[in-house]
Motif scaffolding. Structure first.
Motif, mmCIF file in Angstrom:
data_model
loop_
_atom_site.group_PDB
_atom_site.id
_atom_site.type_symbol
_atom_site.label_atom_id
_atom_site.label_comp_id
_atom_site.label_asym_id
_atom_site.label_seq_id
_atom_site.Cartn_x
_atom_site.Cartn_y
_atom_site.Cartn_z
ATOM 1 N N PRO A 106 5.545 2.152 2.737
ATOM 2 C CA PRO A 106 4.339 3.065 2.176
ATOM 3 C C PRO A 106 5.012 3.547 0.695
ATOM 4 N N ALA A 128 -6.633 -1.391 3.725
ATOM 5 C CA ALA A 128 -7.047 -0.644 2.819
ATOM 6 C C ALA A 128 -7.887 0.567 4.469
ATOM 7 N N ARG A 129 -7.238 1.907 5.177
ATOM 8 C CA ARG A 129 -7.797 2.087 5.840
ATOM 9 C C ARG A 129 -9.564 2.525 5.432
ATOM 10 N N SER A 166 0.739 -0.568 -0.225
ATOM 11 C CA SER A 166 0.551 0.016 0.294
ATOM 12 C C SER A 166 1.107 1.126 0.266
ATOM 13 N N ASN A 221 -8.061 9.762 2.657
ATOM 14 C CA ASN A 221 -6.931 9.174 2.484
ATOM 15 C C ASN A 221 -6.672 8.497 1.756
ATOM 16 N N ASP A 222 -6.785 6.995 2.241
ATOM 17 C CA ASP A 222 -6.405 5.717 2.008
ATOM 18 C C ASP A 222 -6.947 5.401 0.722
ATOM 19 N N ALA A 244 -5.139 7.072 -1.996
ATOM 20 C CA ALA A 244 -4.473 6.604 -2.476
ATOM 21 C C ALA A 244 -3.465 5.937 -3.568
ATOM 22 N N VAL A 245 -5.034 4.454 -3.049
ATOM 23 C CA VAL A 245 -4.858 3.066 -3.693
ATOM 24 C C VAL A 245 -4.920 3.357 -4.240
ATOM 25 N N LYS A 255 0.332 3.783 1.012
ATOM 26 C CA LYS A 255 -0.155 4.871 2.295
ATOM 27 C C LYS A 255 0.700 3.996 3.657
ATOM 28 N N THR A 272 -16.441 3.494 1.949
ATOM 29 C CA THR A 272 -15.232 2.733 2.020
ATOM 30 C C THR A 272 -14.897 1.462 0.662
ATOM 31 N N SER A 306 -11.023 5.856 5.117
ATOM 32 C CA SER A 306 -10.703 7.032 5.362
ATOM 33 C C SER A 306 -10.248 7.707 3.329
ATOM 34 N N ALA A 354 -1.065 1.845 6.860
ATOM 35 C CA ALA A 354 -2.482 1.368 6.627
ATOM 36 C C ALA A 354 -2.565 0.035 6.629
#
Length: 216
Positions: free
Chosen positions: A89, A109-110, A9, A114-115, A118-119, A11, A150, A112, A14
């Protein structure tokens, strides 16, 4: 061939290291043995976990000077059936070469924004390498709207594991002294989620092996 899972990931935070350690221990508990883990993250969180761990399994393996592929080949020669690789990361050439050796790429992936943003970079590198991947919703909060959002968003990018890993203190507590949530309490909700996640992943790997899909 040793079957290889790469946990990747872009991010930070994570939960890659926690998933790597928990899945490796759970795989051995379910009869996969021996399991090797490799820490390619300069922050060395997985190595730190292993240093304070009492059992000497799973085995923490150092990458040979000849490179990661040579290391995996050596593990295969030694009869190791599974290797799980923790990654930094970042999106770099080294990450790309690591992903290219995966039988399965696990992308935590959380829930959120931002996560989710980022994926995309991680997915791009996996798709460019032509490797199979699966998302895992990690550190989720039960019955929250953002978790549902999500799940919906990730499912548009690729396969999603049918079990979410929820945010609980026993994950962090167990990591401090080299254990896992299941080793603290095998009947805990956290342990059950890891068991279900590994069962799903093991089935994915078994199907690849059954149909003779080339690893590398």
């Amino acid at each position: 061939m040793v079957q290889t899972i790469v946990v990747a990931s872009q991010k930070g935070g994570a939960g890659k290291t926690t998933l790597t350690s928990h899945l490796a221990v759970e795989a051995e508990r379910q009869g996969v043995s021996p399991v090797a883990v490799i820490d390619t993250d300069p922050q060395a969180g997985l190595s730190g976990w292993f240093r304070v761990r009492q059992p000497d399994t799973p085995a923490l393996v150092q990458v040979l000077p000849e490179g990661l592929k040579a290391t995996l080949d050596k593990l295969a020669e030694g009869g190791v059936p599974l290797c799980i690789i923790d990654t930094p990361p970042a999106i770099t050439e080294s990450i790309a070469s690591t992903v290219a050796l995966a039988d399965l790429v696990l992308i935590p992936a959380r829930p959120s924004p931002n996560d989710l943003r980022a994926v995309g970079a991680t997915v791009d590198i996996v798709e460019e390498a032509g490797r199979p991947m699966v998302f895992v919703v990690n550190q989720a909060v039960a019955r929250s709207k953002i978790k549902s959002e999500t799940i919906k968003a990730l499912s548009q990018h690729g396969p999603l594991a049918p079990v979410e890993i929820h945010h609980r203190i026993d994950f962090a507590t167990s990591m401090t002294d080299g254990r896992t949530a299941g080793e603290l309490d095998l009947k805990s909700a956290s342990a059950v989620e890891i068991t279900e996640l590994w069962t799903y992943i093991a089935d994915r790997l078994a199907r690849r092996k059954r149909y003779g899909i080339a690893s590398r």
